[in-house]
Design a protein around this motif. Structure first.
Motif, mmCIF file in Angstrom:
data_model
loop_
_atom_site.group_PDB
_atom_site.id
_atom_site.type_symbol
_atom_site.label_atom_id
_atom_site.label_comp_id
_atom_site.label_asym_id
_atom_site.label_seq_id
_atom_site.Cartn_x
_atom_site.Cartn_y
_atom_site.Cartn_z
ATOM 1 N N ALA A 129 0.821 -1.217 0.000
ATOM 2 C CA ALA A 129 0.000 0.000 0.000
ATOM 3 C C ALA A 129 0.851 1.261 0.000
ATOM 4 C CB ALA A 129 -0.936 -0.001 1.207
ATOM 5 N N LYS A 130 2.059 1.179 0.549
ATOM 6 C CA LYS A 130 2.957 2.338 0.586
ATOM 7 C C LYS A 130 3.741 2.492 -0.719
ATOM 8 C CE LYS A 130 3.542 2.219 5.624
ATOM 9 N NZ LYS A 130 2.941 3.533 5.878
ATOM 10 N N GLY A 131 3.525 1.562 -1.669
ATOM 11 C CA GLY A 131 4.151 1.682 -2.980
ATOM 12 C C GLY A 131 5.508 1.012 -3.105
ATOM 13 N N LEU A 132 5.914 0.203 -2.118
ATOM 14 C CA LEU A 132 7.208 -0.468 -2.195
ATOM 15 C C LEU A 132 7.143 -1.624 -3.189
ATOM 16 C CD1 LEU A 132 7.486 1.123 0.518
ATOM 17 C CD2 LEU A 132 8.958 -0.744 1.304
ATOM 18 N N THR A 133 8.252 -1.863 -3.877
ATOM 19 C CA THR A 133 8.346 -3.003 -4.783
ATOM 20 C C THR A 133 8.585 -4.269 -3.964
ATOM 21 O OG1 THR A 133 10.747 -2.888 -5.046
ATOM 22 C CG2 THR A 133 9.409 -1.510 -6.516
#
Length: 218
Positions: free
Chosen positions: A168-172
Motif C-alpha cells: 500500500a505504501k508503494g514499495l516493490t
C-alpha cells in the motif's frame, strides 16, 4: 539460474514510435512477441500470444486503449498492461487503471525508465510516472466506503498483513524483501496468497484494498 525472458507486445498507432519502442526493448533483452497498430488488433493478438506485458497507447483511433485494456485483462488475466501515453490527464490515468492497467507512464519517460517499468510490471509491481501514483491512491481513498454490515474480510496472517501494508505504501517486492528481511520469492508467495484470499487480481487492486482498510497508515 538464468532469469526468464519477459515477453512484450507494443501497441501504438504511430509506426515509427511503435517500431522504435520495440527495438529499444529488444536491445534490452525483452522478447517483443508482437506489435499492433490499433485496439482490435491488440485484443486479438493478445488473446493468442498472451504476452507478459502489453505496452499500451491510449489514443488509437476508433477504439481506445482503455477499452483494449479492459478486454485484454479480462481475456488474459496473467497479462499485465502498462500504459505508455502522451497524455498525463488525471481522467485518462484513472480510466486506464479502472480498466485494469497495472501502471501508467507518459511518453516523456526515458528509455531507461521504460525498460525498468516494463520489468517491474512483469514482476507484478504497480508502476506510475512520478506524481500519478498519488493521484490513483487518492482516488481509491475517496472511493473507499465500506457499508455497515459488510462481511468480515478473510483473515490474513501477520506476515501477509506486513507485506500488504508495504504494498500500500508503494514499495516493490524487492524493497519489501529488504525491509522485512525476507527473500524475494517469499514476498511473492505472500502476495499471491493474499491475492487468492481476497479474490483480487493484481497489486493495484491489492493496494486499493489496503488503503480502503487503513493499512497504508502507520
Amino acid at each position: 539460474m538464468t532469469e526468464r525472458t519477459i515477453s512484450v507486445m507494443v501497441v501504438d498507432d504511430h509506426p515509427m514510435w511503435r517500431d522504435g519502442v520495440a527495438r529499444d526493448l529488444s536491445e534490452n533483452g525483452f522478447e517483443v512477441a508482437a506489435t499492433a497498430p490499433d485496439a482490435p488488433a491488440a485484443i486479438r493478438i493478445a488473446r493468442a500470444v498472451r504476452p507478459d506485458v502489453v505496452l499500451m497507447d491510449l489514443n488509437l483511433g476508433g477504439t481506445s486503449g482503455v477499452e483494449a485494456t479492459r478486454e485484454i485483462t479480462a481475456a488474459a488475466p496473467d497479462t499485465r498492461v502498462l500504459v505508455l501515453s502522451a497524455s498525463g490527464e488525471h481522467r485518462d490515468v484513472l480510466e486506464a487503471v479502472k480498466a485494469g492497467a497495472s501502471g501508467y507512464l507518459v511518453k516523456s519517460a526515458s528509455a531507461a525508465e521504460l525498460v525498468d517499468a516494463v520489468r517491474r510490471t512483469a514482476d507484478g509491481d504497480p508502476v506510475f510516472t512520478a506524481g500519478l501514483a498519488g493521484l490513483v491512491l487518492g482516488e481509491y481513498r475517496r472511493m473507499a466506503d465500506v457499508p455497515d454490515g459488510a462481511p468480515e474480510p478473510p483473515r490474513l496472517t501477520d506476515r501477509e498483513t506486513d507485506v500488504l501494508r508495504l504494498v500500500a505504501k508503494g514499495l516493490t517486492a524487492r524493497q519489501i524483501a529488504e525491509r522485512l528481511v525476507l527473500s524475494h520469492r517469499t514476498v511473492e508467495n505472500h502476495v499471491q496468497s493474499t491475492l487468492r484470499k481476497l479474490q483480487l487480481h493484481n497489486r493495484v487492486e491489492l493496494a486499493r484494498y489496503a488503503i480502503e482498510h487503513g493499512l497504508d497508515e502507520d
